[in-house]
Enzyme design. Sequence first.
Site, PDB file in Angstrom:
ATOM      1  N   TYR A   1     -12.064  -5.978   9.542  1.00 50.10           N
ATOM      2  CA  TYR A   1     -11.378  -5.734  10.970  1.00 50.10           C
ATOM      3  C   TYR A   1     -11.179  -6.768  11.665  1.00 50.10           C
ATOM      4  O   TYR A   1     -12.214  -7.316  12.508  1.00 50.10           O
ATOM      5  CB  TYR A   1     -12.191  -4.246  11.475  1.00 50.10           C
ATOM      6  CG  TYR A   1     -12.293  -3.360  10.674  1.00 50.10           C
ATOM      7  CD1 TYR A   1     -11.369  -2.289  10.551  1.00 50.10           C
ATOM      8  CD2 TYR A   1     -13.144  -3.241   9.576  1.00 50.10           C
ATOM      9  CE1 TYR A   1     -11.456  -1.067   9.654  1.00 50.10           C
ATOM     10  CE2 TYR A   1     -13.145  -2.163   8.719  1.00 50.10           C
ATOM     11  CZ  TYR A   1     -12.365  -1.428   8.785  1.00 50.10           C
ATOM     12  OH  TYR A   1     -12.297  -0.285   7.724  1.00 50.10           O
TER      13      TYR A   1
ATOM     14  N   GLY B   1     -14.473   5.559   4.578  1.00 49.83           N
ATOM     15  CA  GLY B   1     -13.459   6.505   4.771  1.00 49.83           C
ATOM     16  C   GLY B   1     -13.598   6.689   6.441  1.00 49.83           C
ATOM     17  O   GLY B   1     -14.271   6.705   7.097  1.00 49.83           O
TER      18      GLY B   1
ATOM     19  N   GLU C   1       0.779  -0.993  -0.261  1.00 51.59           N
ATOM     20  CA  GLU C   1       0.070   0.005  -0.120  1.00 51.59           C
ATOM     21  C   GLU C   1       0.797   1.289  -0.017  1.00 51.59           C
ATOM     22  O   GLU C   1       1.982   1.291   0.751  1.00 51.59           O
ATOM     23  CB  GLU C   1      -0.892   0.071   1.259  1.00 51.59           C
ATOM     24  CG  GLU C   1      -1.723   1.169   1.338  1.00 51.59           C
ATOM     25  CD  GLU C   1      -2.599   1.545   2.564  1.00 51.59           C
ATOM     26  OE1 GLU C   1      -3.564   0.614   2.651  1.00 51.59           O
ATOM     27  OE2 GLU C   1      -2.162   2.269   3.380  1.00 51.59           O
TER      28      GLU C   1
ATOM     29  N   LYS D   1     -21.264  -6.620   2.539  1.00 54.21           N
ATOM     30  CA  LYS D   1     -20.074  -6.282   1.695  1.00 54.21           C
ATOM     31  C   LYS D   1     -20.108  -7.081   0.308  1.00 54.21           C
ATOM     32  O   LYS D   1     -19.997  -6.808  -0.833  1.00 54.21           O
ATOM     33  CB  LYS D   1     -18.887  -5.909   2.050  1.00 54.21           C
ATOM     34  CG  LYS D   1     -18.831  -4.432   3.082  1.00 54.21           C
ATOM     35  CD  LYS D   1     -17.277  -4.152   3.264  1.00 54.21           C
ATOM     36  CE  LYS D   1     -17.451  -3.161   4.395  1.00 54.21           C
ATOM     37  NZ  LYS D   1     -16.010  -2.656   4.855  1.00 54.21           N
TER      38      LYS D   1
ATOM     39  N   GLN E   1      -7.526  -4.534   8.349  1.00 56.35           N
ATOM     40  CA  GLN E   1      -6.875  -3.439   9.209  1.00 56.35           C
ATOM     41  C   GLN E   1      -5.757  -4.153   9.598  1.00 56.35           C
ATOM     42  O   GLN E   1      -5.504  -5.513   9.748  1.00 56.35           O
ATOM     43  CB  GLN E   1      -7.589  -3.220  10.331  1.00 56.35           C
ATOM     44  CG  GLN E   1      -7.365  -1.959  10.948  1.00 56.35           C
ATOM     45  CD  GLN E   1      -6.869  -0.713  10.391  1.00 56.35           C
ATOM     46  OE1 GLN E   1      -5.993  -0.822   9.822  1.00 56.35           O
ATOM     47  NE2 GLN E   1      -7.957   0.203  10.279  1.00 56.35           N
TER      48      GLN E   1
ATOM     49  N   TYR F   1      -6.725   6.773  -0.600  1.00 49.95           N
ATOM     50  CA  TYR F   1      -7.611   7.977  -0.857  1.00 49.95           C
ATOM     51  C   TYR F   1      -7.977   8.682   0.487  1.00 49.95           C
ATOM     52  O   TYR F   1      -8.539   8.338   1.377  1.00 49.95           O
ATOM     53  CB  TYR F   1      -8.800   7.606  -1.492  1.00 49.95           C
ATOM     54  CG  TYR F   1      -9.696   8.303  -2.105  1.00 49.95           C
ATOM     55  CD1 TYR F   1      -9.756   8.433  -3.527  1.00 49.95           C
ATOM     56  CD2 TYR F   1     -10.753   9.027  -1.474  1.00 49.95           C
ATOM     57  CE1 TYR F   1     -10.862   9.121  -4.251  1.00 49.95           C
ATOM     58  CE2 TYR F   1     -11.588   9.687  -2.298  1.00 49.95           C
ATOM     59  CZ  TYR F   1     -11.595   9.912  -3.704  1.00 49.95           C
ATOM     60  OH  TYR F   1     -12.688  10.367  -4.437  1.00 49.95           O
TER      61      TYR F   1
HETATM   62  P1  FAD Z   1     -18.189   0.567   6.460  1.00 51.52           P
HETATM   63  O1  FAD Z   1     -18.026  -0.755   5.761  1.00 51.52           O
HETATM   64  O2  FAD Z   1     -19.172   1.498   5.976  1.00 51.52           O
HETATM   65  O3  FAD Z   1     -18.241   0.317   8.003  1.00 51.52           O
HETATM   66  C1  FAD Z   1     -17.958   1.411   8.909  1.00 51.52           C
HETATM   67  C2  FAD Z   1     -18.823   0.806  10.166  1.00 51.52           C
HETATM   68  O4  FAD Z   1     -20.253   0.587   9.875  1.00 51.52           O
HETATM   69  C3  FAD Z   1     -18.657  -0.279  10.606  1.00 51.52           C
HETATM   70  O5  FAD Z   1     -18.811  -0.418  12.150  1.00 51.52           O
HETATM   71  C4  FAD Z   1     -19.374  -1.404  10.144  1.00 51.52           C
HETATM   72  O6  FAD Z   1     -19.632  -2.687  10.718  1.00 51.52           O
HETATM   73  C5  FAD Z   1     -20.805  -0.615   9.765  1.00 51.52           C
HETATM   74  N1  FAD Z   1     -21.333  -1.221   8.368  1.00 51.52           N
HETATM   75  C6  FAD Z   1     -21.041  -1.301   7.612  1.00 51.52           C
HETATM   76  N2  FAD Z   1     -21.927  -1.645   6.329  1.00 51.52           N
HETATM   77  C7  FAD Z   1     -23.062  -1.429   7.190  1.00 51.52           C
HETATM   78  C8  FAD Z   1     -24.442  -1.322   6.722  1.00 51.52           C
HETATM   79  N3  FAD Z   1     -24.767  -1.859   5.389  1.00 51.52           N
HETATM   80  N4  FAD Z   1     -25.198  -1.147   7.480  1.00 51.52           N
HETATM   81  C9  FAD Z   1     -24.916  -0.819   8.644  1.00 51.52           C
HETATM   82  N5  FAD Z   1     -23.737  -0.838   9.418  1.00 51.52           N
HETATM   83  C10 FAD Z   1     -22.833  -1.057   8.495  1.00 51.52           C
HETATM   84  N6  FAD Z   1      -9.757   5.253   4.907  1.00 51.52           N
HETATM   85  C11 FAD Z   1      -9.483   6.266   3.985  1.00 51.52           C
HETATM   86  O7  FAD Z   1     -10.001   7.624   4.371  1.00 51.52           O
HETATM   87  N7  FAD Z   1      -8.709   6.252   2.855  1.00 51.52           N
HETATM   88  C12 FAD Z   1      -8.368   4.933   2.624  1.00 51.52           C
HETATM   89  O8  FAD Z   1      -7.694   4.830   1.452  1.00 51.52           O
HETATM   90  C13 FAD Z   1      -8.434   3.889   3.368  1.00 51.52           C
HETATM   91  N8  FAD Z   1      -8.115   2.761   3.259  1.00 51.52           N
HETATM   92  C14 FAD Z   1      -8.270   1.537   4.052  1.00 51.52           C
HETATM   93  C15 FAD Z   1      -7.904   0.411   3.633  1.00 51.52           C
HETATM   94  C16 FAD Z   1      -7.979  -0.674   4.305  1.00 51.52           C
HETATM   95  C17 FAD Z   1      -7.438  -2.201   4.088  1.00 51.52           C
HETATM   96  C18 FAD Z   1      -8.373  -0.467   5.705  1.00 51.52           C
HETATM   97  C19 FAD Z   1      -8.891  -1.785   6.453  1.00 51.52           C
HETATM   98  C20 FAD Z   1      -9.134   0.647   6.071  1.00 51.52           C
HETATM   99  C21 FAD Z   1      -8.865   1.888   5.146  1.00 51.52           C
HETATM  100  N9  FAD Z   1      -9.372   3.115   5.402  1.00 51.52           N
HETATM  101  C22 FAD Z   1      -9.226   4.524   4.524  1.00 51.52           C
HETATM  102  C23 FAD Z   1     -10.103   3.308   6.628  1.00 51.52           C
HETATM  103  C24 FAD Z   1     -11.464   3.121   6.607  1.00 51.52           C
HETATM  104  O9  FAD Z   1     -12.063   4.048   5.836  1.00 51.52           O
HETATM  105  C25 FAD Z   1     -12.068   3.548   7.980  1.00 51.52           C
HETATM  106  O10 FAD Z   1     -11.765   2.191   8.791  1.00 51.52           O
HETATM  107  C26 FAD Z   1     -13.496   3.617   8.165  1.00 51.52           C
HETATM  108  O11 FAD Z   1     -13.860   3.906   9.488  1.00 51.52           O
HETATM  109  C27 FAD Z   1     -14.516   2.298   7.679  1.00 51.52           C
HETATM  110  O12 FAD Z   1     -14.410   2.084   6.521  1.00 51.52           O
HETATM  111  P2  FAD Z   1     -15.283   0.923   5.802  1.00 51.52           P
HETATM  112  O13 FAD Z   1     -15.143   1.030   4.421  1.00 51.52           O
HETATM  113  O14 FAD Z   1     -14.914  -0.370   6.559  1.00 51.52           O
HETATM  114  O15 FAD Z   1     -16.800   1.388   6.135  1.00 51.52           O
END
Ligand code: FAD
Length: 289
Positions: A143, A107, A16, A163, A174, A49
């Site tokens: 996570y 994000g 990454e 997802k 993570q 991003y």
């Molecule tokens: P989500 O999948 O939306 O999850 C967020 C929370 O909502 C979780 O608690 C989940 O259980 C819950 N949830 C998910 N889907 C639903 C649903 N349909 N209904 C109800 N609840 C739900 N951040 C950045 O800003 N830029 C990056 O480039 C970046 N890259 C990353 C790469 C990796 C491999 C990882 C692990 C994290 C990265 N992050 C990045 C951090 C990430 O954006 C944060 O951890 C953020 O808080 C959650 O993102 P997510 O896509 O998992 O969100």
Amino acid sequence: MRIDEILKRKRTLSFEVFPPKKAETETEQLFETIRELKKLSPDFISVTYGASGSNARNSAEIAGFIKSEGIEPLAHVTGGPSSPDEIDAVAEKLKALGVENVLALRGDKPSDYAENYCKYFKHATDLQEYLKKYAFTLGGACYPEGHAECQTLYADLENLKKKEECGAKFFITQIFYDNAYYYRLVSEARRIGIVAPIIPGIMPITHPKNIARIKSMCGSTIPIELRNMLEIYSDNPVLTREAGINYAVYQIMDLIAKGAPGVHLYIMNRADTAFEIYERLNNFFNELF
Ligand code: FAD
């Protein structure tokens, strides 16, 4: 090439990178790092991003550069800070650059959390739905210790399943420092029917100062033996770096022995970190990837 197709054929090694803050002066340096990383034949390189969406342009350009070097890019895209128009602009740019794989994310919520954050894309799944018209191969984040906003690991896993149902073909974790969390995540994910490969994300801690940052950024548990090593040698940067790298090497060996589908290395834009790990595991990478 689609990352899920690569994963069907072989174990993947990936890195990454993130767009530098000073895009004007530091992007060329990052390009040099990517040229160096190419020597290790990675299966893909992902580009983060910004949570604010501010470096979206640079992020796409870096993904395009990776592609032009003959390496598969994985472009991260975050829905939380973005409007549909902004997502369309980035998606079209990525398509034009030949990028096929996108890691769809919500994000991180910025510190100056604004009411409008997540106005259009509440979760990664909403972004996944929106991106369907572009036919990218989608991946998602997961996570091992559960997401900070989720009450339980199991609630988080149910969301991970959503997802997959929304089209995620692979997941990247993570960072974690105790492999037991990864094994638990994988076995519980399989138990509830998630089938996509789950690639472990490893980031060596090379300085004791990073412990606090990692805790606040990701909430990852730092095992006492690792914390001890880093703190005992804290006045010797060479020893702390070696301890952190060797710990990551140990994690990787254990993960491979137990069947992980690949390794994603968070190298903080440092090619030397990738090389140090690679050299210590030369035979593993040559024979088992
Ligand atoms: P989500 O999948 O939306 O999850 C967020 C929370 O909502 C979780 O608690 C989940 O259980 C819950 N949830 C998910 N889907 C639903 C649903 N349909 N209904 C109800 N609840 C739900 N951040 C950045 O800003 N830029 C990056 O480039 C970046 N890259 C990353 C790469 C990796 C491999 C990882 C692990 C994290 C990265 N992050 C990045 C951090 C990430 O954006 C944060 O951890 C953020 O808080 C959650 O993102 P997510 O896509 O998992 O969100």
